[in-house]
Write a protein that holds these residues in place. Structure first.
Motif, PDB file in Angstrom:
ATOM      1  N   SER A 135      17.668 160.533  65.449  1.00 47.80           N
ATOM      2  CA  SER A 135      17.739 161.718  64.607  1.00 47.80           C
ATOM      3  C   SER A 135      18.673 162.742  65.248  1.00 47.80           C
ATOM      4  CB  SER A 135      16.358 162.346  64.413  1.00 47.80           C
ATOM      5  OG  SER A 135      16.465 163.630  63.826  1.00 47.80           O
ATOM      6  N   ASP A 172      17.258 159.094  70.810  1.00 46.07           N
ATOM      7  CA  ASP A 172      16.649 159.171  69.488  1.00 46.07           C
ATOM      8  C   ASP A 172      17.735 158.844  68.468  1.00 46.07           C
ATOM      9  OD1 ASP A 172      13.764 160.617  68.638  1.00 46.07           O
ATOM     10  OD2 ASP A 172      15.215 160.436  67.021  1.00 46.07           O
ATOM     11  N   SER A 182      13.735 164.537  60.671  1.00 44.38           N
ATOM     12  CA  SER A 182      14.909 165.414  60.726  1.00 44.38           C
ATOM     13  C   SER A 182      14.653 166.708  59.962  1.00 44.38           C
ATOM     14  CB  SER A 182      16.131 164.693  60.142  1.00 44.38           C
ATOM     15  OG  SER A 182      16.535 163.626  60.988  1.00 44.38           O
ATOM     16  N   LEU A 213      13.397 158.615  59.604  1.00 42.67           N
ATOM     17  CA  LEU A 213      14.360 159.511  60.257  1.00 42.67           C
ATOM     18  C   LEU A 213      14.545 160.785  59.454  1.00 42.67           C
ATOM     19  CD1 LEU A 213      17.139 157.025  61.456  1.00 42.67           C
ATOM     20  CD2 LEU A 213      15.418 158.193  62.845  1.00 42.67           C
ATOM     21  N   GLN A 214      14.620 160.647  58.144  1.00 46.07           N
ATOM     22  CA  GLN A 214      14.790 161.809  57.279  1.00 46.07           C
ATOM     23  C   GLN A 214      13.586 162.744  57.384  1.00 46.07           C
ATOM     24  OE1 GLN A 214      17.363 162.799  55.605  1.00 46.07           O
ATOM     25  NE2 GLN A 214      16.423 164.526  54.533  1.00 46.07           N
TER      26      GLN A 214
END
Length: 233
Positions: free
Chosen positions: A80, A78, A15, A11-12
């Motif tokens: 994110s 999602d 993002s 996710l990071q």
């Protein structure tokens, strides 16, 4: 609320790139390039006009918007927040209508079971800790007789060489570290997960890239990227 089926590092990673999602010359260029092929294939199987559609792992909304432009009523989900913010912002530019939500497929399946005519889950399964859980959620979300579409990466030496060594290190088509080979999924494994979830497999098709012509095409070669069309029994 179920335990979140997501890898925080994944996710990071996405993002941090979210602001570049709609730049066709960015790290997301492959998604822009393959989207007409994905859309045409999905529309040919399910006829999106007036359909209620869910895009699982929608990211910045490239596929979600194109399905809305084909006449579908689209929800995109999602995990994110940044990607969803970019997706919502782009609606002001496109003038399309998509309902974007920050929720997992598993939680939405509890909230809206058997609600959608079509569910898509593209280029996502290889990024989650438990793909079988996502597949089962997609099966619960679609109406009986409805369509579920998946796309992911095969797990073999050719896929490793092309999708990781080639795409990430040689051609620089994707940021290094985008994919983790151990998370790639063989078609037989995906088909088994689908059967266990109550989905009947209808078509397996490959997505290939020619580095000389820089053109993507759909065909029989499922060694690297592939798509699977299923329907709920």
């Amino acid at each position: 609320m179920s335990a979140i089926n997501a890898d925080p590092a994944e996710l990071q990673k996405f993002s941090e790139l979210a602001h570049r999602w709609w730049d066709p010359a960015s790290e997301f260029k492959p998604l822009h390039d393959i989207n007409p092929l994905r859309l045409g294939w999905i529309n040919g199987k399910a006829d999106l006009l007036d359909k209620t559609v869910l895009d699982v792992g929608c990211g910045g909304g490239i596929l979600a918007e194109s399905m809305a432009s084909a006449g579908a009523r689209v929800t995109g989900i999602d995990l994110s927040e940044k990607a969803l913010s970019v997706a919502r912002l782009h609606l002001f530019e496109s003038g399309l209508s998509v309902d974007y939500r920050l929720i997992s497929a598993e939680d939405l399946a509890e909230e809206m079971p058997a609600h959608f005519d079509v569910v898509t889950c593209m280029e996502m399964l290889e990024h989650v800790p438990d793909p079988a859980s996502t597949i089962a959620a997609c099966a619960r979300l679609v109406k009986p007789g409805g369509h579920v579409f998946f796309s992911t990466l095969n797990r073999n030496l050719k896929a490793y060489v092309q999708a990781i060594i080639g795409a990430e290190y040689v051609l620089n088509m994707l940021p290094r570290g985008t994919h983790e080979y151990a998370k790639f999924i063989k078609p037989s494994e995906l088909s088994r997960h689908c059967r266990n979830a109550g989905l009947d497999t209808h078509e397996l098709i490959g997505l290939s890239y020619n580095p000389l012509s820089r053109v993507y095409s759909l065909g029989r070669d499922t060694d690297v990227n592939y798509l699977l069309h299923t329907r709920r029994a």
